[in-house]
Design a protein around this motif. Structure first.
Motif, short mmCIF file in Angstrom:
data_model
loop_
_atom_site.label_atom_id
_atom_site.label_comp_id
_atom_site.label_asym_id
_atom_site.label_seq_id
_atom_site.Cartn_x
_atom_site.Cartn_y
_atom_site.Cartn_z
N LYS A 732 5.24 -4.82 0.66
CA LYS A 732 3.99 -4.96 0.50
C LYS A 732 3.01 -4.00 1.43
CE LYS A 732 1.36 -8.66 1.63
NZ LYS A 732 0.94 -10.05 1.78
N ASN A 733 1.84 -3.72 0.69
CA ASN A 733 1.07 -2.77 1.72
C ASN A 733 -0.37 -3.48 2.08
OD1 ASN A 733 1.98 0.13 1.19
ND2 ASN A 733 1.89 -0.53 -0.76
N THR A 735 -4.00 -5.00 2.75
CA THR A 735 -4.77 -5.24 1.95
C THR A 735 -6.46 -5.00 2.49
OG1 THR A 735 -4.89 -7.69 3.03
CG2 THR A 735 -3.40 -7.23 1.01
N ALA A 736 -7.57 -5.33 1.93
CA ALA A 736 -8.92 -5.12 2.26
C ALA A 736 -8.86 -3.68 2.69
CB ALA A 736 -9.25 -5.89 3.56
N TRP A 751 -8.33 -1.18 7.24
CA TRP A 751 -7.54 -2.01 6.57
C TRP A 751 -7.06 -3.26 7.16
CZ3 TRP A 751 -6.37 2.86 8.17
CH2 TRP A 751 -5.36 2.56 9.07
N LYS A 752 -6.61 -4.23 6.58
CA LYS A 752 -6.11 -5.40 7.02
C LYS A 752 -4.52 -5.10 7.25
CE LYS A 752 -5.31 -10.38 6.92
NZ LYS A 752 -5.64 -11.80 6.04
N PRO A 817 0.97 2.50 -2.76
CA PRO A 817 -0.36 1.53 -2.86
C PRO A 817 -1.44 1.56 -3.92
CG PRO A 817 -0.28 3.19 -1.31
CD PRO A 817 1.08 3.63 -1.92
#
Length: 1295
Positions: A732-733, A735-736, A751-752, A817
């Motif tokens: 996964k990449n 988030t936010a 980013w988070k 992403p």
């Protein structure tokens, strides 16, 4: 008729046969009293097969009774045993028991043999069984050399025991060197012969201490066989071992032990035979080998196995049937089965029988001339042979007796005489054993005698049988009769039962069965009788039984047991646990009716019984106690099927503590990234003990399990072993992802970041990529460390960018992403809104319209438009440096909006600015507008002065907000009588330039209510009200009645004192009241302690004041108080109660009363005054003209700012300094003290234009947003200075 019993002719009532048969079984043969002559009877003897301990003396028992007392003799191995010749053998006095003293000298083997005892007197001789004496033996194993056993994995094995033959046979078991029993299973088990059988061997069977033990219980010794060594090796090990001993040309091809069908290790063949004696335990055994391990089944051909007598032992390899009988003969089949096949073996069982009694002979007492029989009937397989002896001699060679005749198993006697007395022996024997019974024939002539004690008292419980004994003897056999009561009432057969031994049975005893009963025995030689007494008692009952209880561990439980019993009996109540005594524990307490268990533990669960006992009966009641608690933690956690992204976890549940487990909760710990922190992993049902768990890469997992039931959740189990999953690329990449500029020339990408658990591997980084959305540029990328922000510099102002952030680690990249859009930094807008128009809708509301600003000139995200508006200064305020500006913001792209809350009859200016995320753009040109007149506010004050008998003077101050040009005042008034009824309303117009007015021709001593308001051309303003009373005319009050209401006058009100209140301190109180009535009244205050009988204390009030201070009161005391007028006894207020405050331990010193502080403040004030004078002189030198000074000195009250917390029109924001924010409201402010705008001050409400206090309006040009007050500094021309600060503000600034 009387109830009689006749020997041999007894008729039993229907329905009572089972009970009477049972009782007859308990009755032995007719007992001859020991004071009468009788042959010997053997009473005690040693067993037939008597194994003795060679380390102890040998005791051979032989006891007998008779009259005269019998003498004893012994035979050994069929010949007379002369005990006088053996010093080690003695006979006990008065007994035939032999004691052979072998402890001092001699050996037990010397006295092996068959012994028989004879007891003899003048009436005959009785003999004992043949007693076989054998000493016990516990021989040692013969020495032997046992070679180590090496076997291939999977092969069968039998380890022989072959214990030495002992007496009695030894008990066999297998243990190791540590005296620990070797574990047995379906695969490994011990046979009936003591050998240890392996269906197939496994590597874990390898050990060097397989030891067979033989335990000889009689001598309490254990013998040990030499240890057997066993080594189990695999095929590979076997090949390696042999190959090492072979030449290069040799080859060994040992094959692995393959699976095979079962074969029997014991018994051999397909069939076998088993013989067992009746009454013994039949044991059938089948042990099979095979791979996998076979399972044994048992069936009986042409029959079924007896349900209650069949048991399986040794993992079903042994079938046992207890109390075997001839019906158990037949063919039994054992079946051994595994996955590769089945095999069976048939065992033919034959049940033989040693002799057993059908009817043993019984002693026979006859009178001279009578007849009788002795019957000896036995059975066995094969059928036993019956032989008779008399006085120990075979009857064939015994002296002849003409009164007897032998008929097989029966001896018939006829016309016996005293010489016919003798002891007869019956012997029944076959190849499996023998039976020997003694029975005498005793010829006597005796009158009846009753053996039961006289006046015996019998007590029974009602509704139960009663048995009244009447043991008797006589020869010939007497008849028995029973009578009840002194008058000898007859006992009928339908109610009573008479047994052969003379006992009278009352099947169901009732209360009326109580009384005296007489037993009478008769024969031809005499009569005997005996009285007994019967009492029938109430049964013992349990009125309140203990009840089933479920309690949690650690709590308290109580069981109740209420018992009722006959008052003449003593009842004992005992509590039992699981049919045993209560634990000796102070947690268990018993009182009269209760058992209480505190701090309940797991082992307290079970059956609790309340047992009530008297000497006659007992009752009991039981209840179960279930102790429940949260489950015990699971244990034995094991990880299997370990894959990259999954693992199987298994565990063993802990005790559920009597509450079924409903589910298991699994948690995990990541020792690499978050050691010590446990996370939820999964939940499974309470019936599962395994779970397939999904895993993430590059995590050092450890698992724990918790069990849950209806009570709660268990403690966590111990953690499992750790399992580190392999690293992988991120799945996964971040988030936010956002792109926002912090400056006009940059783009801040945030980013988070992923946490350690999500990194999937070491070396976590991020590849940040961006490009302009509207250009053809390629993506620009940069790889950064594990951070959460990257700044792109040198970007154009507010340009849309496409952004993506991709995670990567040492293994690889995450999936592609998602692309998000961001903007570079904003800058202030460059253009002001144009074409601003104002449309005044009413005196408090205006609509503003403007043209939108081009999007390119906004240079940022459009936040909305902001209107600045302010009230034009009056000439007296024009030299003020600060102008209060209010702000109203309209969100989004709105191009119109409403300005509410304007002041009527005022001049305003406004401008409009566009707002983005950076701030405001330039202002549009100021646009002026004016509001029309509105209705005025209420007059500032209204006072009533100079009251006389018929006039009142009104004084007032003009409205603080005239909101236009006042045209006139309106005064309305009306009288109020004593019942508070209103009179006619009078309306009066007063010119606008007046501030005083006198009303004449009023009624004396009359209350009037006044309504007063101002008017402009826009209408009438809010009114102010007041009440007043004209004075009293004492002369008219004495003799003239006041005019009536119909003539325009109202009746005067009675004087009264109301609203009496008291405000108390620690030792003082302020008393206030409201007075209505004539003037020049002298008041007094009376007070005293509430609830006491002391007289009131009285204080005179100076003047006509309506308040008074009481001093010298006691702290913390309740007082009563009332107010009255001098000279008018009925003129007294109602009584009030107050309480002084509690006494204070100490008082703080008020700094304001200290001399040094007063001096300091005076010095500060003097210094400030000097500074003000200097400032005043300098300002005058600046050329300020007098009109400006006058304007500054008399500021227009209408220009006072609306406070920012005015809830009606939203939030205000002040742009002045903090010192300006703290200025108090001036007297002329239209905002009331509660900081709300009253409806009468403005008929316009924000609710009329939008959605209440949130300031949201619709698209029809209404208000959308919020506005706030703002003071903006105006440029100062020349040397003008701001308004001179007041001393108060100066003091605030100084402080």
């Amino acid at each position: 008729m009387q109830l009689k019993i006749m020997p041999k002719k007894k008729r039993l009532p229907a329905g009572r046969v089972p009970l009477i048969l049972f009782l007859c079984q308990m009755i032995s043969a007719l007992e001859v009293p020991l004071d009468l002559v009788q042959p010997p009877t053997i009473t005690q003897q040693s067993p037939k097969d008597y194994i003795v301990d060679p380390r102890e003396n040998i005791v051979i028992q032989c006891e007998a009774k008779g009259k005269p007392p019998p003498s004893f003799s012994w035979t050994r191995n069929g010949t007379h045993f002369d005990i006088d010749k053996d010093p080690l053998v003695t006979m006990r006095p008065g007994s035939g028991t032999l004691v052979i003293n072998i402890m001092s000298e001699g050996k037990a083997e010397t006295y092996e043999g068959i012994y028989q005892c004879t007891a003899r007197n003048e009436r005959g001789a009785a003999i004992s069984n043949n007693i076989v004496i054998r000493p016990s033996r516990s021989p040692l194993w013969t020495k032997e050399k046992l070679e180590p056993i090496t076997l291939q994995n999977g092969q069968p094995l039998v380890l022989p025991c072959r214990p030495p033959v002992g007496l009695p046979p030894a008990i066999i078991f297998w243990m190791d060197n540590s005296f620990q029993r070797l574990p047995q299973s379906e695969r490994v088990s011990q046979g009936l012969n003591g050998d240890l059988y392996f269906s197939n061997v496994l590597p874990e069977d390898t050990r060097e201490d397989y030891i067979c033990y033989a335990r000889f219980n009689h001598t309490q010794t254990i013998q040990q066989k030499q240890p057997i060594s066993l080594k189990v090796i695999s095929v590979d090990e076997l090949n390696d071992t042999i190959a090492a001993n072979l030449s290069d040309t040799e080859f060994y091809g040992a094959k692995s032990s393959r699976e095979r069908p079962p074969t029997f290790l014991t018994p051999e063949g397909n069939a076998s035979h088993k013989e067992e004696l009746r009454g013994n335990v039949l044991s059938l055994e089948c042990i099979a080998e095979g791979l996998p391990t076979p399972i044994i089944y048992w069936i009986k051909e042409d029959g079924i196995l007896p349900t209650n007598r069949t048991f399986y032992r040794n993992f079903k390899k042994t079938l046992q049937i207890i109390q075997v009988s001839e019906s158990d003969s037949g063919n039994y089949q054992c079946i051994a089965k595994n996955a590769l096949g089945a095999i069976h073996h048939t065992i033919s069982v034959t049940v033989k029988a040693a002799p057993y009694w059908i009817m043993a002979p019984r002693n026979l007492v006859l009178s001279p001339g009578e007849d009788g029989t002795l019957i000896c009937r036995a059975y066995g397989n094969p059928k036993p042979r019956i032989s008779w002896l008399t006085n120990g001699v075979p009857i064939e060679i015994a002296p002849d007796d003409p009164s007897r005749r032998i008929d097989g198993d029966t001896i018939i006697f006829s016309n016996v005489q005293e010489r016919s007395s003798a002891v007869y022996q019956c012997n029944a024997s076959n190849e499996y054993g023998y039976l020997l019974a003694n029975a005498f024939v005793n010829v006597l002539a005796e009158p009846p005698r009753i053996l039961t004690s006289e006046n015996t008292l019998y007590q029974v419980i009602a509704n139960r049988p009663a048995f009244l004994d009447c043991a008797f003897f006589g020869s010939p056999l007497p008849t028995i009769e029973w009578f009840k009561g002194a008058k000898g009432s007859a006992l009928h057969e339908d109610i009573y039962v008479l047994h052969e031994n003379g006992t009278l049975e009352i099947p169901v005893a009732q209360k009326d069965s109580t009384g005296t009963y007489t037993c009478v025995a008769r024969n031809k030689l005499g009569i005997a009788k005996n009285e007994v007494h019967l009492e029938v008692k109430d049964p013992t009952r349990i009125l309140k039984q203990p009840e089933y209880a479920i309690v949690q561990r650690g709590s308290t439980v109580s069981f109740e047991c209420k018992v009722k019993h006959d008052h003449t009996l003593i009842a004992t109540v005992t509590w039992l646990k699981d049919n045993g005594a209560l634990p000796n524990d102070e947690r268990f307490t018993v009182d009269k009716d209760h058992l209480v268990v505190t701090d309940v533990r797991d082992d307290d669960g079970g059956t609790y019984t309340c047992a009530a006992n008297t000497t006659l009966d007992d009752v009991s009641a039981s209840a179960e106690l279930s102790v429940v608690d949260v489950p015990n933690p699971p244990f034995d956690l094991e990880l299997t099927n370990q894959l990259d992204k999954s693992v199987q976890l298994s565990w063993t549940p802990g005790d559920d503590n009597n509450s079924p487990i409903t589910k298991f909760v699994i948690e995990y710990e990541d020792a690499m990234h978050e050691a010590g922190l446990w996370h939820h992993q999964a939940e499974v049902s309470g019936t599962q003990t395994t779970a397939q768990l999904k895993l993430s890469p590059y995590v050092n997992y450890s698992f724990r399990v918790m069990a849950e039931n209806s009570i709660g959740r268990s403690l966590p189990s111990e953690g499992s072993e750790q399992y580190l999953t392999k690293a992988a690329e991120p799945d996964k990449n971040p988030t936010a992802v956002e792109g926002l500029g912090s400056e006009p020339d940059n783009l801040v990408i945030t980013w988070k970041p992923l946490n350690g658990f999500e990194s999937n591997g070491p070396g976590l980084q991020y590849r940040v990529s961006w490009r302009q959305r509207d250009g053809d540029d390629e993506w620009t990328s940069v790889v950064v460390a594990n951070v959460s922000k990257y700044i792109v510099s040198g970007t154009p102002t507010f340009v849309p960018y496409l952004i993506k952030v991709q995670a990567l680690n040492d293994v690889g990249f995450a999936p592609e992403p998602a692309v998000v859009m961001g903007h570079s930094g904003e800058d202030l807008p460059m253009v002001a809104p144009g074409n601003v128009h104002v449309n005044v809708l009413n005196s408090t509301l205006a609509e503003v319209q403007w043209d939108s600003v081009p999007l390119k000139s906004i240079r940022g995200h459009l936040q909305g438009y902001r209107i600045y508006y302010w009230k034009a200064q009056s000439p007296s305020q024009r030299n003020r440096r600060h102008v209060e500006k209010k702000i109203l913001t309209f969100q989004g792209s709105k191009t119109h909006g409403m300005l509410p809350g304007l002041e009527p009859f005022s001049h305003y200016s406004l401008n409009v600015r566009v707002v983005n995320g950076k701030g405001e753009g330039p202002a549009s040109p100021d646009r002026a507008f004016s509001t029309p007149e509105g209705v005025p506010s209420a007059p500032s004050s209204l006072k009533i002065v100079n009251p006389t008998l018929d006039s009142l003077t009104l004084e007032w101050d003009p409205p603080s907000h005239p909101n236009g040009v006042l045209t006139e005042y309106t005064l309305k008034y009306q009288p109020i009588n004593s019942t508070h009824e209103l009179g006619p309303l009078i309306d009066l117009k007063i010119p606008a330039n007046k501030t005083r007015w006198t009303l004449k021709n009023l009624n004396f001593s009359t209350r009037y209510k006044f309504y007063f308001y101002a008017q402009t051309s826009a209408g009438s303003g809010s009114q102010i009200t007041e009440e007043a009373i004209t004075t009293m005319d004492e002369g008219k009050m004495a003799g003239i009645l006041p005019p009536d209401v119909g003539a325009g006058k109202v009746q005067a009100v009675n004087p009264r004192i109301s609203n009496l209140t008291a405000t108390a301190a620690e030792n003082s109180a302020n008393i206030s009241w409201k007075y209505e009535g004539p003037e020049h009244v002298i008041f007094y205050v009376e007070y005293g302690v509430a609830g006491s009988k002391e007289e009131w204390r009285k204080e005179i009030v100076n003047g006509s004041r309506s308040f008074f201070g009481l001093k010298g009161l006691m702290p913390g005391t309740a007082y009563k108080v009332q107010v009255g007028a001098e000279g008018n006894s009925d003129f007294v207020s109602s009584e009030a109660v107050f309480e002084t405050g509690p006494a204070m331990a100490s008082r703080q010193v008020d700094i304001a009363t200290q001399g040094w502080f007063i001096g300091l403040m005076c010095a500060v004030a003097l210094l400030i005054l000097i500074l003000l004078i200097v400032c005043f002189i300098r300002r005058n030198k600046g050329g300020k003209y007098p009109v400006k000074e006058k304007e500054d000195a008399h500021a227009d009250p209408e220009i006072q700012p609306m406070k920012e917390d005015d809830g009606t029109f939203g939030e205000y924001r002040s742009l002045e300094s903090d010192a300006e924010d703290h200025k108090p409201l001036k007297k002329g402010s239209r905002t009331p003290s509660d900081r709300t705008v009253k409806k009468e001050d403005s008929d316009d409400s924000l609710v009329d234009y939008g959605e209440g206090v949130n300031g949201q309006f619709n698209e029809d040009g209404s208000f959308i947003g919020q506005y706030s007050g703002k003071k903006e500094k105006e440029p100062v021309e020349g040397n003008e200075s701001s308004e001179a600060p007041s001393p108060v503000n100066a003091m605030n600034s100084f402080v």
